[in-house]
Design a protein around this motif. Sequence first.
Motif, mmCIF file in Angstrom:
data_model
loop_
_atom_site.group_PDB
_atom_site.id
_atom_site.type_symbol
_atom_site.label_atom_id
_atom_site.label_comp_id
_atom_site.label_asym_id
_atom_site.label_seq_id
_atom_site.Cartn_x
_atom_site.Cartn_y
_atom_site.Cartn_z
ATOM 1 N N MET A 196 18.855 22.916 -5.790
ATOM 2 C CA MET A 196 18.558 22.399 -7.118
ATOM 3 C C MET A 196 18.979 20.944 -7.215
ATOM 4 N N SER A 197 18.186 20.166 -7.892
ATOM 5 C CA SER A 197 18.474 18.754 -8.066
ATOM 6 C C SER A 197 18.408 18.410 -9.540
ATOM 7 N N LEU A 198 19.346 17.600 -10.002
ATOM 8 C CA LEU A 198 19.301 17.149 -11.387
ATOM 9 C C LEU A 198 18.229 16.081 -11.589
ATOM 10 N N LEU A 199 17.937 15.331 -10.534
ATOM 11 C CA LEU A 199 16.898 14.321 -10.656
ATOM 12 C C LEU A 199 15.525 14.990 -10.556
ATOM 13 N N PRO A 200 14.592 14.585 -11.408
ATOM 14 C CA PRO A 200 13.259 15.176 -11.343
ATOM 15 C C PRO A 200 12.566 14.808 -10.023
ATOM 16 N N ARG A 201 11.626 15.631 -9.652
ATOM 17 C CA ARG A 201 10.910 15.441 -8.382
ATOM 18 C C ARG A 201 10.291 14.043 -8.263
ATOM 19 N N PRO A 202 9.671 13.491 -9.314
ATOM 20 C CA PRO A 202 9.101 12.145 -9.170
ATOM 21 C C PRO A 202 10.140 11.091 -8.777
ATOM 22 N N ALA A 203 11.364 11.223 -9.268
ATOM 23 C CA ALA A 203 12.408 10.263 -8.900
ATOM 24 C C ALA A 203 12.768 10.402 -7.425
ATOM 25 N N ARG A 204 12.873 11.629 -6.960
ATOM 26 C CA ARG A 204 13.187 11.857 -5.542
ATOM 27 C C ARG A 204 12.033 11.407 -4.658
ATOM 28 N N LEU A 205 10.796 11.622 -5.113
ATOM 29 C CA LEU A 205 9.636 11.184 -4.341
ATOM 30 C C LEU A 205 9.532 9.660 -4.294
ATOM 31 N N ALA A 206 9.947 8.988 -5.347
ATOM 32 C CA ALA A 206 9.939 7.520 -5.342
ATOM 33 C C ALA A 206 10.900 6.992 -4.275
ATOM 34 N N VAL A 207 12.073 7.605 -4.179
ATOM 35 C CA VAL A 207 13.040 7.207 -3.152
ATOM 36 C C VAL A 207 12.473 7.523 -1.769
ATOM 37 N N LEU A 208 11.870 8.702 -1.634
ATOM 38 C CA LEU A 208 11.236 9.075 -0.363
ATOM 39 C C LEU A 208 10.180 8.050 0.029
ATOM 40 N N ALA A 209 9.339 7.643 -0.909
ATOM 41 C CA ALA A 209 8.269 6.680 -0.619
ATOM 42 C C ALA A 209 8.852 5.340 -0.178
ATOM 43 N N ALA A 210 9.853 4.851 -0.895
ATOM 44 C CA ALA A 210 10.464 3.573 -0.521
ATOM 45 C C ALA A 210 11.111 3.664 0.855
ATOM 46 N N LEU A 211 11.784 4.767 1.134
ATOM 47 C CA LEU A 211 12.424 4.946 2.441
ATOM 48 C C LEU A 211 11.373 5.056 3.546
ATOM 49 N N ASP A 212 10.310 5.802 3.302
ATOM 50 C CA ASP A 212 9.245 5.925 4.293
ATOM 51 C C ASP A 212 8.648 4.556 4.602
ATOM 52 N N ILE A 213 8.409 3.763 3.576
ATOM 53 C CA ILE A 213 7.855 2.418 3.779
ATOM 54 C C ILE A 213 8.841 1.555 4.556
ATOM 55 N N ALA A 214 10.128 1.687 4.272
ATOM 56 C CA ALA A 214 11.139 0.943 5.027
ATOM 57 C C ALA A 214 11.132 1.353 6.498
ATOM 58 N N LEU A 215 10.912 2.620 6.757
ATOM 59 C CA LEU A 215 10.923 3.124 8.134
ATOM 60 C C LEU A 215 9.645 2.792 8.902
ATOM 61 N N HIS A 216 8.516 2.674 8.224
ATOM 62 C CA HIS A 216 7.236 2.586 8.925
ATOM 63 C C HIS A 216 6.461 1.295 8.727
ATOM 64 N N SER A 217 6.976 0.315 8.017
ATOM 65 C CA SER A 217 6.179 -0.888 7.750
ATOM 66 C C SER A 217 6.585 -2.089 8.601
ATOM 67 N N ARG A 218 7.235 -1.865 9.719
ATOM 68 C CA ARG A 218 7.641 -2.999 10.562
ATOM 69 C C ARG A 218 6.444 -3.751 11.125
ATOM 70 N N SER A 219 5.459 -3.045 11.643
ATOM 71 C CA SER A 219 4.334 -3.708 12.287
ATOM 72 C C SER A 219 3.173 -3.973 11.322
ATOM 73 N N ARG A 220 3.031 -3.141 10.297
ATOM 74 C CA ARG A 220 1.952 -3.326 9.324
ATOM 75 C C ARG A 220 2.281 -2.527 8.064
ATOM 76 N N PRO A 221 1.602 -2.851 6.965
ATOM 77 C CA PRO A 221 1.856 -2.120 5.711
ATOM 78 C C PRO A 221 1.555 -0.637 5.859
ATOM 79 N N VAL A 222 2.183 0.161 5.011
ATOM 80 C CA VAL A 222 1.998 1.617 5.019
ATOM 81 C C VAL A 222 0.972 1.971 3.949
ATOM 82 N N SER A 223 -0.078 2.649 4.350
ATOM 83 C CA SER A 223 -1.091 3.070 3.373
ATOM 84 C C SER A 223 -0.571 4.285 2.605
#
Length: 148
Positions: free
Chosen positions: A1-28
């Motif tokens: 269970m998380s106190l933060l709503p799913r959209p907030a957790r997904l926003a962090v996931l998206a930013a982290l994914d972009i940080a991990l995968h955008s070294r060579s080119r933008p992440v679609s």
Amino acid sequence: MSLLPRPARLAVLAALDIALHSRSRPVSSRALAARHDLPPRHLESMLQAMVRAGILKSVRGPAGGYELARERRRLYIGEIVRVALRAEEGAQDGEEPRLLTLAVDPVFAEAERQALAKLDTITLDELHGQAVAAGLGEIEANEGDFEI
């Protein structure tokens, strides 16, 4: 269970994914959604909200997508969560029950304030380090290191 709503957790996931995968080119948004088995339409509005907030920048064109707008060490998780919470807040309609607004909401508002204060001390760079240590993210190529 998380106190933060799913959209907030997904926003962090998206930013982290972009940080991990955008070294060579933008992440679609399509690649990000596919990697995490998420509906692309749901992500797109959140990604655009993060662009408007200055967390991400959008790159147009056939090889376009999203990149971080600032260095990972200058992006705080609390800031990302607030963007998602504002976007979700705007989507809610209707009158709330008085018991909820007068008794329950103040307790959760205080818990949220404390949680966001803690998240304001954690950078995207710290999460990035944890993800890399766990073996997640893009495998970097050893460019310039070859044998004949």
